[in-house]
Structures are given as C-alpha cells and as structure tokens.
Design a protein around this motif. Structure first.
Motif, PDB file in Angstrom:
ATOM      1  N   LEU A  66      -5.100  -0.817  -0.629  1.00  0.00           N
ATOM      2  CA  LEU A  66      -6.421  -0.234  -0.435  1.00  0.00           C
ATOM      3  C   LEU A  66      -6.422   0.726   0.754  1.00  0.00           C
ATOM      4  N   LYS A  67      -5.791   0.339   1.836  1.00  0.00           N
ATOM      5  CA  LYS A  67      -5.741   1.167   3.044  1.00  0.00           C
ATOM      6  C   LYS A  67      -5.131   2.530   2.754  1.00  0.00           C
ATOM      7  N   TYR A  68      -4.090   2.538   1.918  1.00  0.00           N
ATOM      8  CA  TYR A  68      -3.379   3.790   1.626  1.00  0.00           C
ATOM      9  C   TYR A  68      -3.778   4.390   0.283  1.00  0.00           C
ATOM     10  N   ARG A  69      -4.818   3.839  -0.340  1.00  0.00           N
ATOM     11  CA  ARG A  69      -5.328   4.338  -1.615  1.00  0.00           C
ATOM     12  C   ARG A  69      -4.197   4.547  -2.617  1.00  0.00           C
TER      13      ARG A  69
ATOM     14  N   GLU B 119     -13.094  -2.897  -4.492  1.00  0.00           N
ATOM     15  CA  GLU B 119     -12.929  -1.677  -3.690  1.00  0.00           C
ATOM     16  C   GLU B 119     -11.849  -0.777  -4.296  1.00  0.00           C
ATOM     17  N   LEU B 120     -10.751  -1.371  -4.736  1.00  0.00           N
ATOM     18  CA  LEU B 120      -9.696  -0.598  -5.391  1.00  0.00           C
ATOM     19  C   LEU B 120     -10.202   0.032  -6.686  1.00  0.00           C
TER      20      LEU B 120
ATOM     21  N   CYS C 190      -1.112  -7.820   0.776  1.00  0.00           N
ATOM     22  CA  CYS C 190      -0.530  -6.629   0.157  1.00  0.00           C
ATOM     23  C   CYS C 190      -1.601  -5.771  -0.503  1.00  0.00           C
ATOM     24  N   LEU C 191      -2.582  -6.412  -1.149  1.00  0.00           N
ATOM     25  CA  LEU C 191      -3.670  -5.660  -1.776  1.00  0.00           C
ATOM     26  C   LEU C 191      -4.448  -4.866  -0.734  1.00  0.00           C
ATOM     27  N   LYS C 192      -4.619  -5.419   0.451  1.00  0.00           N
ATOM     28  CA  LYS C 192      -5.314  -4.704   1.515  1.00  0.00           C
ATOM     29  C   LYS C 192      -4.516  -3.476   1.958  1.00  0.00           C
ATOM     30  N   ILE C 193      -3.187  -3.570   1.899  1.00  0.00           N
ATOM     31  CA  ILE C 193      -2.342  -2.419   2.221  1.00  0.00           C
ATOM     32  C   ILE C 193      -2.516  -1.334   1.160  1.00  0.00           C
TER      33      ILE C 193
ATOM     34  N   ARG D  87     -10.281   3.799  -9.128  1.00  0.00           N
ATOM     35  CA  ARG D  87      -9.346   3.623 -10.257  1.00  0.00           C
ATOM     36  C   ARG D  87      -7.917   3.355  -9.766  1.00  0.00           C
ATOM     37  N   LEU D  88      -7.801   2.415  -8.839  1.00  0.00           N
ATOM     38  CA  LEU D  88      -6.503   2.112  -8.235  1.00  0.00           C
ATOM     39  C   LEU D  88      -5.963   0.743  -8.645  1.00  0.00           C
TER      40      LEU D  88
END
Length: 370
Positions: free
Chosen positions: A170-173, A194-195, A165-168, A199-200
């Motif tokens: 990140l993919k969609y910022r 990376e997030l 889910c975290l990769k999702i 600031r995500l």
C-alpha cells in the motif's frame, strides 16, 4: 436404514485406527536429498506404550529463517503469475494434495508430516519486500502472496508477516495478489480496502468441496466451507475482486461437485474461477497414496486409478501445458463441466486487471510531485 448408519459409521470416511487426527499426511516419507532415513520402529512404539510416554506429540514448530531475498520470479507457464513471495515455508493447513510439499525437502525436511509441523518463518519479509520495491531497476509487476504456501495459514495469526507486507504494498502503491483458503484474510480488510481503491489487489480463494466431511480429510486445518464462501461474499461486497480456485479437482473425491462449486462461488460474488486437475508429483504421490489407503480404503484403488488415467497411467505428469490440465476421458469430462459451469454461472462476469501505473510515482514511499 443401512448398516453403516445404524451403527454410526460414515460409509465414506473409514479411517484406520492409526490415523493421525488433525493432519493430512500420515507419515514422514524419506527425503530424496538425504542419505539417512529416520523411521519410527515398532519396538520404540511398544517401549513408549509400556512407559506411558508419547511417541509423537504431533506439535507444530515455528522455525525462523533468514533469506536474502523474498520475491521470486516464476518461470513456469502453468502457474499464471510472474512473481511470488512466501512469508512462510511449510503449511499447517495440511492439504494432502499440496504441490508445495516437495519444496520442504530442499530445507532438509520431509514432504509428509514435517511439511505441516515444521513451519519456517521469514520475519524479515516486509523489510526485504520494501528493498525490492525501492530498487531503481524494479518495474511494477503483480507479486502474488502464497505462490507456494498459504500466507494466511495459522502462523499468520501469531506473526502477522502478511499484514505487514500488505502495508508495504500500500505504501508503494504496488499491485499484489493473494491466494488463500483461510478466512483470516478478512482481518486485513482495512488494508485491502485501501488497496482496492486504486485497483491494486486481487484475492484468490480456494474452495475444493462443499462437503465439510471432504474438507476435513483433504484439508484438515483449513477454514470451513461456510467461512470460505462468507469470505468471498465479504470481500466482494467491499469491491475487492475475488477469483475462486476450484482446485485441485480429484476424480472420485470432488469431481462430481463442479457445477455446485461454481454456482456457490458465483452466488457469493466471485468474478471468475480457475481449476486444475490433481497431479501427485515427487514425494506427494507416496504421501497421498498412504493417506487415501488409511482414510478412504474402500475408494483408494478407484481414485488412484482415475488420477493415473488423467496422466497417461502415472500419478504425475511433468509436461508444461498438460500437467495441470490432464489428458484422457476423465480429464475431458472435467474440462467440459468447467466450460458449462463458466457459461452457466459466469457468463456476464469478468475479472478486472490490476493497476501497474502508480508504483513509479511512489517508489520513494511518497508521491513524487516533480
């Protein structure tokens, strides 16, 4: 040397012989939605003893479920989040005070031992999340992982749904928050870093006590206090903002630790902290009462009465705005100590806001050029 220590007995933890090791709840309380009640009778236990069989194997079960959606709108004004998602229902951590226990009754299980031993797994969570974030009507709002149950509980080590889910995100910022008391969150440090660049990400780490003895009985399958403080430090060193959750504060159990807790999390890099006063709503009142009479029999009445004093004479108060804060002298003392702790250890600290501006550009999974 007093008699307790002379004979090797801890004066604080005096568990009964029937205590179930490694679990918080010590029984399955009846589910209010079910007509029939399952109970383990003494004659069955005696039969198992004679036959040399185990009456209860105390094993954790993982049960797949298939929800149609994964992101939930949160309407409660007390929670401090607008949207949440939970990759798992039920939680093997076994925190005896957990407000999420009551939700297990909706699935036909008990808020007691079932909550810790029957873990519902949402393997489709990443796919459902991606569909939500791609929806043309969706506007970026922080979604919090673990609004109900811990997304880094032991099941995550096996299923890795939270990582996916975290990769999702990140993919969609898309901005995401995490609430956990498990050091397993550091496994995903690569994605979190990376997030954090945009600031995500914000992480909330729960620290309920600095005493390992207290942690073991309150939260039997959670990460050690040492590891939790280390988690705050490592996240902070990697520019991932951490808010410490000193929650819940339970009068007579951890209320005397407030100043020390605040100092410890601040020293390890937390930018802020939050807290709640314990409330034992629904079936949790029965689960907690049974637990404390078996675990801390000498302190049980005192603790229960002090909790009641914080909620108008009952173990629970359902009024919005008050239920998590408490009322009365004891609650006032807790709030005063929290204000002092914030002034002493967090005077020049602040928690940064998350970035909600990038998602629209990445709604199709890649940066829009035009």
């Amino acid at each position: 040397m007093d008699l307790f220590h002379k004979f090797g007995v801890n004066p604080i933890i005096l568990k009964s012989k029937s205590y179930i090791k490694g679990r918080g709840a010590q029984q399955n309380v009846p589910n209010k939605f079910l007509q029939n009640i399952y109970e383990t009778r003494d004659d069955f236990l005696e039969f198992c003893r004679i036959e040399g069989e185990e009456a209860d194997k105390n094993k954790t079960q993982y049960i797949p479920i298939f929800p149609k959606t994964i992101v939930n709108k949160v309407n409660s004004p007390d929670v401090g989040m607008a949207y949440s998602m939970n990759p798992y229902q039920g939680c093997e951590h076994g925190c005896i005070y957990c407000y999420a226990r009551n939700t297990h009754e909706f699935w036909g299980y008990s808020a007691g031992l079932d909550f810790e031993r029957k873990i519902l797994i949402k393997k489709d969570a990443p796919k459902l999340l991606e569909a939500q974030l791609r929806n043309k009507r969706w506007q970026a709002r922080t979604i919090v992982l673990s609004g109900n149950t811990d997304c880094y509980q032991p099941a995550e080590k096996k299923f890795e749904i939270t990582r996916a889910c975290l990769k999702i995100f990140l993919k969609y910022r898309h901005p995401v928050g995490i609430i956990t008391k498990n050091a397993l969150v550091l496994r995903d440090l690569d994605v979190l870093k990376e997030l954090a660049k945009d600031r995500l990400i914000a992480v909330n780490v729960s620290v309920t006590s600095l005493s390992e003895e207290t942690r073991r009985i309150l939260e039997p399958r959670t990460t050690t206090i040492k590891k939790r403080l280390e988690t705050i430090r490592v996240l902070s060193e990697n520019n991932i903002p951490v808010n410490a959750m000193l929650a819940p504060i339970i009068p007579g159990i951890n209320s005397h630790e407030i100043m020390n807790l605040a100092k410890a999390v601040s020293d390890n890099g937390a930018k802020s902290f939050g807290f709640t006063v314990v409330r034992l709503n629904g079936a949790i009142g029965e689960v907690f009462t049974d637990w404390i009479r078996k675990t801390l029999p000498d302190k049980a009445d005192k603790v229960l009465h002090q909790i009641e004093e914080c909620h108008g004479g009952t173990l629970n108060d359902s009024r919005f705005g008050i239920r998590s804060r408490g009322e009365g002298k004891i609650a006032t003392q807790i709030h005063d100590l929290m204000r002092l702790a914030r002034h002493t250890y967090f005077k020049n600290k602040s928690f940064p806001p998350l970035n909600h501006e990038l998602h629209e550009q990445f709604k199709d999974g890649q940066l829009k050029l035009f």
